[in-house]
Motif scaffolding. Structure first.
Motif, mmCIF file in Angstrom:
data_model
loop_
_atom_site.group_PDB
_atom_site.id
_atom_site.type_symbol
_atom_site.label_atom_id
_atom_site.label_comp_id
_atom_site.label_asym_id
_atom_site.label_seq_id
_atom_site.Cartn_x
_atom_site.Cartn_y
_atom_site.Cartn_z
ATOM 1 N N SER A 1 1.510 -18.476 -31.226
ATOM 2 C CA SER A 1 1.173 -19.897 -31.362
ATOM 3 C C SER A 1 0.273 -20.321 -30.203
ATOM 4 O O SER A 1 0.080 -19.568 -29.234
ATOM 5 C CB SER A 1 2.459 -20.728 -31.332
ATOM 6 N N ALA A 2 -0.224 -21.559 -30.287
ATOM 7 C CA ALA A 2 -1.039 -22.097 -29.189
ATOM 8 C C ALA A 2 -0.232 -22.136 -27.892
ATOM 9 O O ALA A 2 -0.743 -21.811 -26.819
ATOM 10 C CB ALA A 2 -1.544 -23.492 -29.542
ATOM 11 N N ALA B 1 -7.201 -22.323 -35.650
ATOM 12 C CA ALA B 1 -7.134 -21.500 -34.436
ATOM 13 C C ALA B 1 -6.186 -20.322 -34.654
ATOM 14 O O ALA B 1 -5.101 -20.481 -35.212
ATOM 15 C CB ALA B 1 -6.674 -22.334 -33.257
ATOM 16 N N ASN B 2 -6.623 -19.138 -34.225
ATOM 17 C CA ASN B 2 -5.833 -17.910 -34.286
ATOM 18 C C ASN B 2 -5.719 -17.391 -32.862
ATOM 19 O O ASN B 2 -6.734 -17.225 -32.176
ATOM 20 C CB ASN B 2 -6.542 -16.866 -35.156
ATOM 21 N N TYR B 3 -4.496 -17.123 -32.414
ATOM 22 C CA TYR B 3 -4.245 -16.733 -31.031
ATOM 23 C C TYR B 3 -3.581 -15.351 -30.980
ATOM 24 O O TYR B 3 -2.649 -15.080 -31.732
ATOM 25 C CB TYR B 3 -3.303 -17.727 -30.348
ATOM 26 N N ILE C 1 -6.870 -13.677 -26.657
ATOM 27 C CA ILE C 1 -8.054 -14.118 -27.383
ATOM 28 C C ILE C 1 -7.688 -15.272 -28.316
ATOM 29 O O ILE C 1 -6.620 -15.278 -28.925
ATOM 30 C CB ILE C 1 -8.677 -12.935 -28.181
ATOM 31 N N LYS C 2 -8.587 -16.245 -28.366
ATOM 32 C CA LYS C 2 -8.466 -17.383 -29.275
ATOM 33 C C LYS C 2 -9.687 -17.365 -30.178
ATOM 34 O O LYS C 2 -10.819 -17.364 -29.681
ATOM 35 C CB LYS C 2 -8.411 -18.700 -28.496
ATOM 36 N N VAL C 3 -9.460 -17.350 -31.491
ATOM 37 C CA VAL C 3 -10.555 -17.328 -32.458
ATOM 38 C C VAL C 3 -10.406 -18.550 -33.354
ATOM 39 O O VAL C 3 -9.396 -18.709 -34.037
ATOM 40 C CB VAL C 3 -10.518 -16.037 -33.314
ATOM 41 N N ASN C 4 -11.421 -19.428 -33.331
ATOM 42 C CA ASN C 4 -11.430 -20.585 -34.208
ATOM 43 C C ASN C 4 -12.187 -20.248 -35.485
ATOM 44 O O ASN C 4 -13.296 -19.706 -35.430
ATOM 45 C CB ASN C 4 -12.092 -21.777 -33.528
#
Length: 132
Positions: free
Chosen positions: A79-80, A110-112, A127-130
């Motif tokens: 999760s964030a 958002a993918n974390y 890594i965070k990918v929007n």
């Protein structure tokens, strides 16, 4: 009466076909893409994932592949809050990926992802990918 029904059916099929072809041409339908996280360097402590994400384009349904030597790292979809704290919940930890060739399908938003090895996430192995 039967022939007239078939004619309407043929027109409907033609309409749907042209509509789908138009979507494909206009880019309305996205063929999923596979992204190797970190490129040739893979998932490890020597890559700036912020830069890597900024240089890439992602869509829902795309696949992220995390390549690394098994036993050197892991990957957890978090999760964030887990991303910010570098800490996975018990439920997230139950789904830890450890093969060294781990694949995740991106969802809209958002993918974390983090590495749960001690000190790795805090050393920026996250890594965070929007995805729009």
């Amino acid at each position: 009466m039967g022939a007239m029904g078939r004619g309407k059916c043929i027109k409907l099929v033609m309409f749907i076909s042209f509509f789908l072809i138009g979507l494909l041409i206009s880019g309305g339908v996205h063929a999923s893409t596979t992204h190797i996280v970190g490129g040739s360097q893979g998932w490890g402590l020597s890559v700036s994932y912020t830069d890597w994400v900024a240089e890439s384009s992602f869509a829902a349904g795309d696949t992220l592949v995390f390549n690394y030597p098994a036993g050197a790292h892991d990957v957890i979809h978090v999760s964030a809050l887990g991303y910010r704290r570098c800490q996975a919940s018990a439920r997230e930890l139950a789904k830890v990926a450890t093969t060294g060739n781990d694949k995740f399908t991106l969802k809209k938003g958002a993918n974390y992802f983090i590495c749960s090895y001690e000190g790795h996430c805090s050393a920026c192995l996250k890594i965070k990918v929007n995805v729009n």
